[in-house]
Scaffold this motif. Sequence first.
Motif, PDB file in Angstrom:
ATOM      1  N   PRO A 120       0.836  -1.214   0.000  1.00 54.33           N
ATOM      2  CA  PRO A 120       0.000   0.000   0.000  1.00 54.33           C
ATOM      3  C   PRO A 120       0.866   1.257   0.000  1.00 54.33           C
ATOM      4  CG  PRO A 120       0.063  -0.945   2.205  1.00 54.33           C
ATOM      5  CD  PRO A 120       0.809  -1.898   1.309  1.00 54.33           C
ATOM      6  N   ASP A 133       0.383   4.192  -1.015  1.00 55.20           N
ATOM      7  CA  ASP A 133      -0.250   5.458  -0.663  1.00 55.20           C
ATOM      8  C   ASP A 133      -0.301   5.678   0.852  1.00 55.20           C
ATOM      9  OD1 ASP A 133      -0.665   6.063  -3.291  1.00 55.20           O
ATOM     10  OD2 ASP A 133      -2.659   5.151  -3.365  1.00 55.20           O
ATOM     11  N   ASN A 134       0.010   4.625   1.613  1.00 50.46           N
ATOM     12  CA  ASN A 134       0.021   4.735   3.052  1.00 50.46           C
ATOM     13  C   ASN A 134       1.272   5.489   3.489  1.00 50.46           C
ATOM     14  OD1 ASN A 134       0.492   4.096   5.871  1.00 50.46           O
ATOM     15  ND2 ASN A 134      -1.116   2.556   5.657  1.00 50.46           N
ATOM     16  N   LEU A 135       1.115   6.563   4.252  1.00 48.92           N
ATOM     17  CA  LEU A 135       2.247   7.413   4.647  1.00 48.92           C
ATOM     18  C   LEU A 135       3.275   6.642   5.479  1.00 48.92           C
ATOM     19  CD1 LEU A 135       0.449  10.776   5.540  1.00 48.92           C
ATOM     20  CD2 LEU A 135       1.719  10.197   3.467  1.00 48.92           C
ATOM     21  N   TYR A 136       2.812   5.679   6.288  1.00 41.88           N
ATOM     22  CA  TYR A 136       3.741   4.905   7.106  1.00 41.88           C
ATOM     23  C   TYR A 136       4.635   4.037   6.236  1.00 41.88           C
ATOM     24  CZ  TYR A 136       1.053   6.382  11.160  1.00 41.88           C
ATOM     25  OH  TYR A 136       0.448   7.131  12.121  1.00 41.88           O
ATOM     26  N   VAL A 137       4.069   3.486   5.144  1.00 44.13           N
ATOM     27  CA  VAL A 137       4.870   2.671   4.223  1.00 44.13           C
ATOM     28  C   VAL A 137       5.823   3.574   3.440  1.00 44.13           C
ATOM     29  CG1 VAL A 137       4.784   1.140   2.224  1.00 44.13           C
ATOM     30  CG2 VAL A 137       3.086   0.912   4.058  1.00 44.13           C
TER      31      VAL A 137
END
Length: 245
Positions: free
Chosen positions: A239, A241-245
């Motif tokens: 993912p 688009d996930n900021l943590y990734v």
Amino acid sequence: MEESGAEYLVALRHNPRGNTGALSATIQTVMAVSRTLDVLEGDPFDPPPDSGGMFGSRLFAFTDKLDTTNRLYWDLLSAEGWAWPGKPETGANPLTLAHLRSRDQGRLPTPRREDALQRDPEGQYWWLAEALGHGVDADIQKRIGRTSSQDSGVASDADVVVATASLEVGFDDDRVGAVLQHKAPHDAAQFLQRKGRAGRNAATRPWTIVVLSDWGRDRDAWDAYDALFSPVVPPRSLPLDNLYV
């Protein structure tokens, strides 16, 4: 292209008309296959035959359930004559069930002697383990280890290691010559990781053995054995688009 390695792939089905379960077939398979590999620690004064690493000397047995791992571990300890890890059975004669496959069985009174004389023509070479130096007639016990969420690490002196998913990645041992999977694997990618624990040395000819029952997912795996050993692994996406990734 230069050929540098090879492997043996075996799908083995438990006899549904027998009086035993699939776990019993796995125990018998572990006992037999571990005694067709090189001896892990032989007598330095009388060294056993050595393939030079071609067949390895350790076996990893994987299961997908912790309960099954514990059952297989303790049943294997019992089959190898251990009352407790590192403590042999007292008063047991013979110690190991593998002793029943020794050359001595051919010298027993009839009808067991007659049964023994029929084994070679049927392809049941029970003398093979002794010829490879595993001391079946001498009743030499195999050391059994376990690696799971309850038991971290891998015993360096274990001939057989019973393991869960905790051992399928991040551990390389050139001595591993065989990997056994109890029942059909739940995840193709995980199975490929487990399969890759054997044959870390390019000169090794590793074994991969899957013991199946005759029902459910195991029956499907038996009918599609080619897809079992060469699966198509579905793509996995991150993912992004996930900021943590």
